[in-house]
Design a protein around this motif. Structure first.
Motif, mmCIF file in Angstrom:
data_model
loop_
_atom_site.group_PDB
_atom_site.id
_atom_site.type_symbol
_atom_site.label_atom_id
_atom_site.label_comp_id
_atom_site.label_asym_id
_atom_site.label_seq_id
_atom_site.Cartn_x
_atom_site.Cartn_y
_atom_site.Cartn_z
ATOM 1 N N ASP A 133 -9.153 0.370 -5.836
ATOM 2 C CA ASP A 133 -9.742 -0.717 -5.253
ATOM 3 C C ASP A 133 -10.997 -1.152 -5.790
ATOM 4 O O ASP A 133 -11.199 -2.461 -5.814
ATOM 5 N N TRP B 250 0.756 -1.127 0.023
ATOM 6 C CA TRP B 250 -0.226 0.007 0.007
ATOM 7 C C TRP B 250 0.883 1.261 0.002
ATOM 8 O O TRP B 250 0.603 2.125 -0.738
ATOM 9 N N TRP C 145 -4.531 -6.863 -2.592
ATOM 10 C CA TRP C 145 -5.568 -7.569 -2.592
ATOM 11 C C TRP C 145 -5.339 -9.049 -2.724
ATOM 12 O O TRP C 145 -5.910 -10.122 -2.017
ATOM 13 N N THR D 161 -2.313 -2.400 -6.437
ATOM 14 C CA THR D 161 -3.703 -2.487 -6.062
ATOM 15 C C THR D 161 -3.958 -4.165 -6.014
ATOM 16 O O THR D 161 -4.492 -4.735 -5.039
#
Length: 344
Positions: free
Chosen positions: A126, A57, A239, A235
């Motif tokens: 996201d 992140w 995830w 991203t």
């Protein structure tokens, strides 16, 4: 008791009660044997995956900031994102984390409008990843979920995501019209609530930030496409790391990892958590996870899995985010200002 303390108390209270009820209802004689036989190397591995997601992140924030001309230090980026998860964990839809990240980025590196564009674009990436993954998740879980209440919450979550994406896109394409809409809505709201003093200057401030966001978004599209590319790449990695927690925990509990089902259920679970029903999605997260994970996890294992997953993704976030937040903000009361801001 101020608003900040109330939110934290409510969030923890709902979460503790939810976890207790789940554990009581799914407790089985096999559950104790399961706990005693856990393979801790996989449990700690799952925790490391979650902590590594903060690093990714931070890399996303630095790469996207650099794309619009601002060099954010990597360690500062990690501090900023980890501090924001504390406030995100006690606000509906995790909405409290964004204002804090915007503030810290603007305080250290860039104008507020630019910082807003970076943070909102991260949120948009996201949403895009989850929306792309959601039909795939539904396909793998078809016929396994038969709960109309869950369907309603999922539809609400998808609707909110589409609405946010539409408003963001419209603010880039037609910032003037969106500003006019905000003026009209704010006027109607002020007449309805009687809070004219609070509303009077709000549309002008929002209109100014819409202009900054629109300009910065054009910068991303024109000169900052490399930043968008790496932003999307980080991203996806973020995830994948987060969704790998459940397979790792299942291995730690002596089960198969069930990668496809684990990823699919977590995609739908994230959509559920967007619904702004409770602070930190407490209650919804625990019971939603129990319902979704029960499609491929035996009952005696379910309570332990949900508790450890929630401990890593919620309580660890509160702990780490709280420590970093108070380290950064020890000389101010920014979080209190965000949560306790009163009308003029």
């Amino acid at each position: 008791m101020n608003q900040f303390t109330k939110l934290l108390t409510i969030t923890l209270g709902i979460s503790f009660i939810s976890v207790f009820l789940i554990f009581v209802f799914v407790w089985d004689r096999q559950t104790l044997d399961l706990i005693l036989g856990m393979r801790m190397e996989f449990i700690f591995g799952a925790l490391l995956l979650h902590l590594l997601s903060f690093v990714v992140w931070g890399l996303r924030t630095t790469s996207m900031s650099k794309a619009i001309g601002y060099n954010v230090k990597f360690l500062d980026a990690i501090e900023i994102v980890t501090s924001s998860v504390f406030l995100a964990s006690i606000t509906p839809s995790s909405a409290g984390g964004e204002p804090l990240r915007v503030h810290l980025l603007s305080k250290r590196y860039m104008p507020v409008g630019k910082a807003t564009a970076v943070v909102v674009t991260e949120r948009l990436l996201d949403a895009i990843v989850i929306l792309i993954a959601s039909p795939i998740a539904v396909y793998f879980l078809r016929g396994r979920i038969n709960d109309p209440r869950l369907d309603i919450l999922l539809l609400a979550g998808v609707g909110i995501m589409f609405a946010v994406i539409f408003l963001l896109g419209y603010s880039v394409k037609r910032p003037g019209k969106l500003a006019n809409f905000i003026h009209i809505s704010a006027g109607a709201f002020s007449r309805f609530t009687g809070k004219r003093a609070f509303i009077r200057n709000l549309p002008h401030r929002i209109e100014k930030e819409i202009g900054h966001f629109s300009q910065c978004s054009h910068d991303f599209i024109n000169e900052g496409r490399r930043g968008l590319f790496f932003g999307m790449l980080f991203t996806i990695i973020f995830w994948v790391l987060e969704f790998s927690l459940i397979p790792a925990l299942l291995l730690g509990l002596g089960s198969e990892p069930f990668f496809l089902y684990a990823f699919a259920t977590q995609v739908l679970l994230f959509i559920l958590l967007i619904v702004p029903a409770t602070p930190g999605s407490s209650g919804i997260a625990e019971f939603g996870a129990t319902t979704l994970f029960s499609t491929f996890v035996p009952a005696y294992m379910l309570g332990v899995l949900v508790i450890i997953w929630r401990a890593f993704t919620f309580y660890i976030n509160l702990l780490i985010g709280g420590l970093v937040s108070f380290k950064i903000l020890h000389d101010s009361d920014l979080m209190g200002e965000i949560l306790n801001k009163k009308p003029d």
